[in-house]
Design a protein around this motif. Structure first.
Motif, PDB file in Angstrom:
ATOM      1  N   GLU A   1       0.862  -1.380  -0.537  1.00  0.00           N
ATOM      2  CA  GLU A   1       0.218  -0.764  -0.057  1.00  0.00           C
ATOM      3  C   GLU A   1       0.779   1.428   0.601  1.00  0.00           C
ATOM      4  O   GLU A   1       1.015   2.110  -0.677  1.00  0.00           O
ATOM      5  N   SER A   2       1.942   1.499   0.688  1.00  0.00           N
ATOM      6  CA  SER A   2       2.850   2.225   0.890  1.00  0.00           C
ATOM      7  C   SER A   2       3.570   2.637  -0.524  1.00  0.00           C
ATOM      8  O   SER A   2       3.416   4.236  -0.868  1.00  0.00           O
ATOM      9  N   LEU A   3       3.704   1.227  -1.380  1.00  0.00           N
ATOM     10  CA  LEU A   3       4.219   1.824  -2.349  1.00  0.00           C
ATOM     11  C   LEU A   3       3.220   2.408  -3.490  1.00  0.00           C
ATOM     12  O   LEU A   3       3.684   3.301  -4.414  1.00  0.00           O
ATOM     13  N   GLN A   4       2.126   2.349  -3.716  1.00  0.00           N
ATOM     14  CA  GLN A   4       1.095   2.446  -4.290  1.00  0.00           C
ATOM     15  C   GLN A   4       0.914   4.302  -3.885  1.00  0.00           C
ATOM     16  O   GLN A   4       0.278   4.493  -4.821  1.00  0.00           O
ATOM     17  N   ASN A   5       0.727   4.313  -2.955  1.00  0.00           N
ATOM     18  CA  ASN A   5       0.283   5.884  -2.218  1.00  0.00           C
ATOM     19  C   ASN A   5       0.695   6.560  -2.248  1.00  0.00           C
ATOM     20  O   ASN A   5       1.196   8.280  -2.465  1.00  0.00           O
ATOM     21  N   TYR A   6       2.551   6.060  -1.953  1.00  0.00           N
ATOM     22  CA  TYR A   6       4.031   7.433  -1.524  1.00  0.00           C
ATOM     23  C   TYR A   6       4.824   7.656  -2.882  1.00  0.00           C
ATOM     24  O   TYR A   6       5.790   8.251  -3.143  1.00  0.00           O
ATOM     25  N   ALA A   7       5.077   6.105  -3.558  1.00  0.00           N
ATOM     26  CA  ALA A   7       6.272   5.923  -4.380  1.00  0.00           C
ATOM     27  C   ALA A   7       6.207   5.998  -6.338  1.00  0.00           C
ATOM     28  O   ALA A   7       6.486   5.387  -6.681  1.00  0.00           O
ATOM     29  N   GLY A   8       4.547   5.363  -6.961  1.00  0.00           N
ATOM     30  CA  GLY A   8       3.881   6.000  -7.923  1.00  0.00           C
ATOM     31  C   GLY A   8       3.922   4.540  -8.930  1.00  0.00           C
ATOM     32  O   GLY A   8       4.544   4.308  -9.642  1.00  0.00           O
ATOM     33  N   TYR A   9       3.427   3.198  -8.046  1.00  0.00           N
ATOM     34  CA  TYR A   9       3.705   2.591  -7.882  1.00  0.00           C
ATOM     35  C   TYR A   9       2.312   1.916  -8.927  1.00  0.00           C
ATOM     36  O   TYR A   9       1.705   1.808  -8.138  1.00  0.00           O
ATOM     37  N   ALA A  10       1.824   1.330  -9.542  1.00  0.00           N
ATOM     38  CA  ALA A  10       0.554   0.885 -10.482  1.00  0.00           C
ATOM     39  C   ALA A  10       0.203  -0.109  -8.975  1.00  0.00           C
ATOM     40  O   ALA A  10       0.722  -0.586  -9.311  1.00  0.00           O
TER      41      ALA A  10
ATOM     42  N   ARG B   1       8.175   5.027   6.787  1.00  0.00           N
ATOM     43  CA  ARG B   1       7.716   5.604   6.921  1.00  0.00           C
ATOM     44  C   ARG B   1       8.684   6.784   6.006  1.00  0.00           C
ATOM     45  O   ARG B   1       8.745   8.260   6.075  1.00  0.00           O
ATOM     46  N   ALA B   2       9.928   6.275   5.472  1.00  0.00           N
ATOM     47  CA  ALA B   2      10.831   6.553   4.490  1.00  0.00           C
ATOM     48  C   ALA B   2       9.802   7.322   3.319  1.00  0.00           C
ATOM     49  O   ALA B   2      10.093   8.649   2.421  1.00  0.00           O
ATOM     50  N   LEU B   3       9.375   5.969   2.432  1.00  0.00           N
ATOM     51  CA  LEU B   3       8.673   6.767   1.849  1.00  0.00           C
ATOM     52  C   LEU B   3       7.306   7.443   2.360  1.00  0.00           C
ATOM     53  O   LEU B   3       7.693   8.512   0.634  1.00  0.00           O
ATOM     54  N   GLU B   4       7.085   7.512   2.763  1.00  0.00           N
ATOM     55  CA  GLU B   4       5.555   8.989   3.149  1.00  0.00           C
ATOM     56  C   GLU B   4       7.088  10.083   2.966  1.00  0.00           C
ATOM     57  O   GLU B   4       6.175  11.058   2.313  1.00  0.00           O
ATOM     58  N   LYS B   5       8.254  10.233   3.730  1.00  0.00           N
ATOM     59  CA  LYS B   5       8.414  11.256   3.589  1.00  0.00           C
ATOM     60  C   LYS B   5       8.717  12.020   2.351  1.00  0.00           C
ATOM     61  O   LYS B   5       8.912  13.359   1.828  1.00  0.00           O
ATOM     62  N   PHE B   6       9.636  10.973   1.225  1.00  0.00           N
ATOM     63  CA  PHE B   6       9.887  11.405   0.044  1.00  0.00           C
ATOM     64  C   PHE B   6       8.573  11.639  -0.443  1.00  0.00           C
ATOM     65  O   PHE B   6       9.289  12.406  -1.754  1.00  0.00           O
ATOM     66  N   ARG B   7       7.767  10.852  -0.819  1.00  0.00           N
ATOM     67  CA  ARG B   7       6.817  11.031  -1.616  1.00  0.00           C
ATOM     68  C   ARG B   7       7.327  11.936  -2.650  1.00  0.00           C
ATOM     69  O   ARG B   7       6.356  12.456  -3.671  1.00  0.00           O
ATOM     70  N   THR B   8       7.597  10.405  -3.470  1.00  0.00           N
ATOM     71  CA  THR B   8       8.163  11.112  -5.011  1.00  0.00           C
ATOM     72  C   THR B   8       8.311   9.452  -5.784  1.00  0.00           C
ATOM     73  O   THR B   8       8.446   8.295  -5.221  1.00  0.00           O
ATOM     74  N   ASN B   9       7.953   9.136  -7.096  1.00  0.00           N
ATOM     75  CA  ASN B   9       8.049   8.397  -7.844  1.00  0.00           C
ATOM     76  C   ASN B   9       9.245   8.354  -8.284  1.00  0.00           C
ATOM     77  O   ASN B   9       9.448   7.766  -9.408  1.00  0.00           O
TER      78      ASN B   9
END
Length: 452
Positions: free
Chosen positions: A249-258, A395-403
């Protein structure tokens, strides 16, 4: 008598002047580092080390009345040599060619000297590993990552300028300041005992295609494996399934993974893990980025790393395991760049430890949740366990919030997220910043600024 008193006074004054010299240089180093002047910071820390050669883990007492005992910087450790080397590492980011190589070699020499003098802790080790990473010295890198006894885990280091904000995070990848996420999405885990289940997310999503404002990139794929169950002694990781879903879910929410590009295997056998990897590999193109996240049991046999399936009953039964290199090969033969993360215990067995195998080919980055001989831990959140590494990862993915997540900066952010974890949380075996330290990302055929 007067002559003796004069000599004593001269000695005290000389000592005071020397102390002022290294203190002034050290403070200048901190000031230069805070404003990003890393070359000047390195020069200042080297000047401090010239006047006071040895780093110290203990507080430094200051001159003054015996009734007013004071310590330098409120008891902070003295790390002039370490911070000079760390600043040098930061300088190499902007260098190229022979100049960059020469400074990296000097940094490794300085850090190796600290280890030899037994004046090195976790930051020294991780910085040295990263220096060897940038030099492409896989042999030295592997030696360090697989020999945790090289350092004193209790050695205190001055981390004032080494925070999650300082490893060189580019401005364009910083998270937005408006409406930051306040909590991790709630997930419902699969039923207990649900073995050998592969989830390929459908095209109708519970999570919006552009969640959290991060645009989806179609060339990004992920294989997530969460093995809660195990037939091996001590192999059960009760949080593995929940962790796999959180990562998905984090990859989808915060890192641009379909969502349709994320393959999740829960309680997988070797066969189901291979099948999921093959199915995903058949869909990727030459410019693909593949992220692998594994929570479960890993082992190293004869120098090769293996991922155990839930049906693995013997630690030597490679037929019921998946060779790590086999998993990588499914993707790099298609021209993909692979980023792999392993949340697994790393005991030493027959002088071997899981994670010590370094890929010889391909464009691959791998990161372990703990140093060699370490144990992965967990914490309770909302009465449910979550792996410390997974929690820091999310937490790191939430912070970066980038694809376009920069791997080196991301690795440091995960490291510091574990270190600064709330002291009041309820933790399980092996947890806590003092007991679990992840490795820095180890790269093969990949630049330091690579992104996933």
């Amino acid at each position: 008598m007067l002559r003796a008193l004069s000599l004593a006074l001269a000695t005290v004054l000389a000592a005071s002047a020397s102390a002022q010299a290294w203190q002034k240089a050290y403070d200048e180093g901190l000031q230069n580092a805070r404003r990003g002047a890393w070359k000047q910071a390195r020069e200042s820390f080297l000047a401090a080390a010239k006047d006071r050669p040895n780093d110290s883990s203990k507080p430094t007492p200051l001159f003054g009345p015996i009734t007013e005992r004071r310590t330098w910087r409120d008891g902070a450790p003295y790390s002039a040599n370490l911070l000079a080397a760390y600043s040098g590492m930061r300088v190499t980011t902007d260098l190229t060619g022979d100049e960059r190589t020469a400074l990296l070699k000097q940094v490794t020499t300085e850090l190796e000297a600290l280890i030899q003098k037994k004046q090195a802790g976790q930051l020294a080790l991780l910085t040295l590993v990263e220096a060897y990473n940038r030099l492409g010295d896989t042999q030295s890198r592997a030696r360090l990552q697989n020999t945790p006894a090289l350092i004193d885990q209790s050695w205190r280091e001055d981390l004032e300028i080494v925070s999650p904000e300082t490893p060189g995070l580019p401005v364009q990848t910083r998270p937005p300041t408006t409406n930051p996420p306040t909590s991790t999405p709630t997930t419902t885990p699969p039923p207990a005992g649900n073995q050998n289940t592969v989830y390929t997310n459908p095209t109708t999503h519970d999570v919006p295609p552009i969640a959290g404002g991060v645009p989806i990139l179609p060339n990004k794929y992920a294989l997530i494996i969460g093995n809660r169950e195990s037939r091996l002694p001590g192999g059960n990781l009760e949080y593995a399934e929940d962790d796999a879903i959180r990562i998905r879910e984090s990859l989808q929410n915060y890192a641009g993974y379909a969502p349709e590009n994320v393959q999740t295997v829960l309680n997988g056998t070797a066969e189901s893990i291979r099948s999921a990897a093959t199915a995903l590999a058949n869909r990727i193109g030459e410019d693909a980025v593949v992220m692998i996240y594994f929570t479960g049991v890993g082992t190293n046999l004869g120098g090769k790393d293996y991922l155990a399936g839930v049906d693995t009953a013997l630690a030597t039964d490679v037929e019921s395991m998946v060779a790590k290199e086999e998993l990588y090969r499914a993707f790099f033969v298609k021209g993909a760049t692979v980023f792999a993360f392993f949340q697994a215990n790393r005991p030493m067995v027959n002088n071997r430890v899981f994670g010590e195998e370094i890929p010889a080919t391909g464009s691959i980055c791998q990161m372990q949740a703990t140093l060699a001989e370490g144990t992965v831990g967990f914490a309770y959140q909302n009465s449910r366990p979550v792996g410390l590494f997974t929690d820091a990862f999310v937490r790191a993915l939430e912070k970066f919030r980038t694809n376009q997540v920069p791997i080196s900066e991301f690795g440091w952010e995960v490291f510091y997220s574990i270190r600064r974890r709330a002291t009041g949380s309820s933790t399980g075996t092996g947890s806590g910043s003092s007991l679990q330290t992840p490795t820095v990302p180890s790269r093969t055929g990949m630049a330091a600024d690579a992104r996933f």
